[in-house]
Structures are given as structure tokens and as C-alpha cells.
Design a protein around this motif. Structure first.
Motif, PDB file in Angstrom:
ATOM      1  N   LEU A  36       1.069  -1.429  -0.212  1.00 18.23           N
ATOM      2  CA  LEU A  36      -0.114  -0.128  -0.134  1.00 18.23           C
ATOM      3  C   LEU A  36       0.994   1.356  -0.275  1.00 18.23           C
ATOM      4  N   SER A  37      -0.119   2.068  -0.765  1.00 16.22           N
ATOM      5  CA  SER A  37       1.092   3.877  -0.589  1.00 16.22           C
ATOM      6  C   SER A  37       0.906   4.400   0.508  1.00 16.22           C
ATOM      7  N   GLU A  38       2.021   5.345   1.005  1.00 19.89           N
ATOM      8  CA  GLU A  38       1.928   6.445   2.384  1.00 19.89           C
ATOM      9  C   GLU A  38      -0.075   7.036   2.120  1.00 19.89           C
ATOM     10  N   THR A  39      -0.111   6.709   0.333  1.00 17.11           N
ATOM     11  CA  THR A  39      -0.980   7.963   0.935  1.00 17.11           C
ATOM     12  C   THR A  39      -2.860   6.622   1.229  1.00 17.11           C
ATOM     13  N   GLU A  40      -2.726   5.667   0.949  1.00 18.65           N
ATOM     14  CA  GLU A  40      -3.986   4.958   1.295  1.00 18.65           C
ATOM     15  C   GLU A  40      -3.674   4.562   2.479  1.00 18.65           C
ATOM     16  N   LEU A  41      -2.049   3.805   2.758  1.00 25.85           N
ATOM     17  CA  LEU A  41      -2.667   3.846   4.698  1.00 25.85           C
ATOM     18  C   LEU A  41      -3.109   4.914   5.320  1.00 25.85           C
ATOM     19  N   ALA A  42      -2.771   6.548   4.900  1.00 26.13           N
ATOM     20  CA  ALA A  42      -3.023   7.662   5.530  1.00 26.13           C
ATOM     21  C   ALA A  42      -3.865   7.197   5.166  1.00 26.13           C
ATOM     22  N   ALA A  43      -5.169   7.217   4.479  1.00 29.20           N
ATOM     23  CA  ALA A  43      -6.497   7.187   4.244  1.00 29.20           C
ATOM     24  C   ALA A  43      -7.561   6.500   4.820  1.00 29.20           C
ATOM     25  N   GLY A  44      -6.418   5.233   5.493  1.00 28.70           N
ATOM     26  CA  GLY A  44      -7.166   3.869   6.275  1.00 28.70           C
ATOM     27  C   GLY A  44      -7.556   2.832   5.921  1.00 28.70           C
ATOM     28  N   VAL A  45      -7.258   2.269   4.437  1.00 32.13           N
ATOM     29  CA  VAL A  45      -6.958   1.437   3.626  1.00 32.13           C
ATOM     30  C   VAL A  45      -6.161   0.786   4.359  1.00 32.13           C
ATOM     31  N   LEU A  71     -16.102  -2.209  15.144  1.00 34.38           N
ATOM     32  CA  LEU A  71     -15.706  -1.457  13.695  1.00 34.38           C
ATOM     33  C   LEU A  71     -16.753  -1.277  12.410  1.00 34.38           C
ATOM     34  N   LYS A  72     -16.487  -0.100  11.977  1.00 35.31           N
ATOM     35  CA  LYS A  72     -17.093  -0.849  10.021  1.00 35.31           C
ATOM     36  C   LYS A  72     -16.094  -0.997   9.042  1.00 35.31           C
ATOM     37  N   VAL A  73     -16.643  -2.097   8.473  1.00 37.80           N
ATOM     38  CA  VAL A  73     -15.451  -1.879   7.134  1.00 37.80           C
ATOM     39  C   VAL A  73     -16.480  -1.572   5.902  1.00 37.80           C
ATOM     40  N   LYS A  74     -15.618  -0.321   5.360  1.00 38.75           N
ATOM     41  CA  LYS A  74     -16.082   0.339   4.541  1.00 38.75           C
ATOM     42  C   LYS A  74     -15.940  -0.893   2.961  1.00 38.75           C
ATOM     43  N   MET A  75     -16.153  -1.018   1.647  1.00 37.88           N
ATOM     44  CA  MET A  75     -15.895  -1.973   0.444  1.00 37.88           C
ATOM     45  C   MET A  75     -16.097  -0.715  -0.366  1.00 37.88           C
ATOM     46  N   PRO A  76     -14.996  -0.455  -1.249  1.00 39.51           N
ATOM     47  CA  PRO A  76     -15.246   0.436  -2.792  1.00 39.51           C
ATOM     48  C   PRO A  76     -16.061  -0.300  -3.615  1.00 39.51           C
ATOM     49  N   PRO A  77     -17.566   0.305  -3.662  1.00 40.91           N
ATOM     50  CA  PRO A  77     -18.385   0.120  -5.192  1.00 40.91           C
ATOM     51  C   PRO A  77     -17.054  -0.791  -5.790  1.00 40.91           C
ATOM     52  N   GLU A  78     -16.086   0.258  -6.561  1.00 39.77           N
ATOM     53  CA  GLU A  78     -15.151  -0.790  -7.632  1.00 39.77           C
ATOM     54  C   GLU A  78     -14.553  -2.135  -7.365  1.00 39.77           C
ATOM     55  N   SER A  79     -14.456  -1.946  -6.147  1.00 36.61           N
ATOM     56  CA  SER A  79     -13.549  -3.568  -6.124  1.00 36.61           C
ATOM     57  C   SER A  79     -14.873  -4.493  -5.763  1.00 36.61           C
ATOM     58  N   LEU A  80     -15.784  -4.515  -6.291  1.00 33.15           N
ATOM     59  CA  LEU A  80     -17.174  -5.541  -5.599  1.00 33.15           C
ATOM     60  C   LEU A  80     -17.301  -5.962  -7.882  1.00 33.15           C
ATOM     61  N   SER A  81     -16.814  -4.940  -8.560  1.00 34.92           N
ATOM     62  CA  SER A  81     -17.302  -5.439  -9.951  1.00 34.92           C
ATOM     63  C   SER A  81     -16.824  -6.743 -10.724  1.00 34.92           C
ATOM     64  N   GLY A  82     -15.536  -6.591 -10.012  1.00 31.02           N
ATOM     65  CA  GLY A  82     -15.368  -7.887 -10.659  1.00 31.02           C
ATOM     66  C   GLY A  82     -15.332  -9.293 -10.377  1.00 31.02           C
ATOM     67  N   ARG A  83     -15.057 -10.169 -10.767  1.00 32.67           N
ATOM     68  CA  ARG A  83     -15.036 -11.147  -9.914  1.00 32.67           C
ATOM     69  C   ARG A  83     -14.881 -11.810  -8.689  1.00 32.67           C
ATOM     70  N   GLN A  84     -15.149 -12.062  -7.124  1.00 33.67           N
ATOM     71  CA  GLN A  84     -14.750 -11.938  -6.063  1.00 33.67           C
ATOM     72  C   GLN A  84     -14.527 -13.816  -5.355  1.00 33.67           C
ATOM     73  N   GLU A  85     -13.105 -13.705  -4.952  1.00 31.83           N
ATOM     74  CA  GLU A  85     -13.111 -15.524  -4.931  1.00 31.83           C
ATOM     75  C   GLU A  85     -12.819 -15.045  -3.243  1.00 31.83           C
ATOM     76  N   LEU A  86     -13.012 -16.020  -2.560  1.00 33.14           N
ATOM     77  CA  LEU A  86     -12.900 -16.617  -1.009  1.00 33.14           C
ATOM     78  C   LEU A  86     -11.349 -17.167  -0.689  1.00 33.14           C
TER      79      LEU A  86
END
Length: 138
Positions: free
Chosen positions: A15-24, A36-51
Motif C-alpha cells: 500500500l502507498s503512504e496515501t492509502e495507509l493515511a486514508a485508512g486503507v 468497527l465498520k468496514v467500507k468496501m469501495p464499489p469498484e472492488s465489487l465489480s469483478g469476480r470475487q474469490e474467498l
């Protein structure tokens, strides 16, 4: 944001310093220390998800119903019948132990490596001793 563990080395590398500073954070590297609350960016849900799940490897030594007891016996001969007892299906018991216990399997391999084959049919006294022990009438 609730309390979480400090960023792991993998997160600092990825992760970049900017991402870490933003709480990513990387979910696979972060442990929640409080609610805590977990925020999932909508763009991360656009592709195939694997668990991906992994388990803990736990070494378990089975406790078989049959246990090995090492005892020392005095040397015997085939004619000392009262000193013999029926061991049942010793080969089957040994095979089962080898299937459920890697320790027993390694022990069996060590013993097998020390076995020396002796052809009893070439021993002149074997046949008469064997036949005599069968207790045929007459």
C-alpha cells in the motif's frame, strides 16, 4: 474507525503512504481489536470475487484401542507349548496400526529392515519337529 492491529509488513510493502493515511488496509493482514465498520469501495465489487480460506494444521497423535507393550521373554522352543498364547490376527492388527499412526508405520519399517529370511525347509530337523507338533493321533 475502530481499533485494529498496526499495518503488517505486507501492507507496508503493497500500500502507498496515501492509502495507509486514508485508512486503507488489507483484510487478510488486519485483525479487529474492537467493533468497527468496514467500507468496501464499489469498484472492488465489480469483478469476480474469490474467498480463500486456510486452516490451522494440528498434529494429532491417534490413541488406538490397541497399544504396543514391549516385554522381554525367555527364549523358547516350539516344544514349549504352554509358553505360547494366541495373538489373534497379528498381521491385521499391525496393518491397522500402520494406517492410523505414522509412528507405528515408521517402527514397522525399521523392524522390516532388520528381518532376515530363513528358509526352514532346508533345515533337516524342521520337518520332523513341525509334524511332531501337530499332534496328529497315532
Amino acid at each position: 474507525m475502530g481499533a485494529v492491529t498496526d499495518p503488517a509488513d505486507a501492507e507496508l510493502d503493497l500500500l502507498s503512504e496515501t492509502e495507509l493515511a486514508a485508512g486503507v488496509r488489507l483484510a487478510c493482514q488486519t485483525k479487529a481489536l474492537s467493533s468497527l465498520k468496514v467500507k468496501m469501495p464499489p469498484e472492488s465489487l465489480s469483478g469476480r470475487q474469490e474467498l480463500q480460506t486456510t486452516g490451522l494444521k494440528i498434529d494429532i497423535a491417534p490413541a488406538p484401542a490397541i497399544k504396543r507393550l514391549d516385554v522381554e521373554l525367555e527364549r523358547s522352543t516350539i516344544l514349549d507349548r504352554e509358553k505360547f498364547i494366541n495373538a489373534g490376527n497379528a498381521a491385521g492388527t499391525g496393518a491397522r496400526l500402520c494406517l492410523i499412526s505414522t509412528h507405528e508405520r515408521k517402527t514397522a519399517e525399521l523392524i522390516a529392515g532388520k528381518v532376515e529370511y530363513v528358509e526352514l525347509a532346508t533345515k533337516p530337523e524342521f520337518s520332523s519337529t513341525y509334524v511332531g507338533s501337530l499332534e496328529f493321533p497315532g
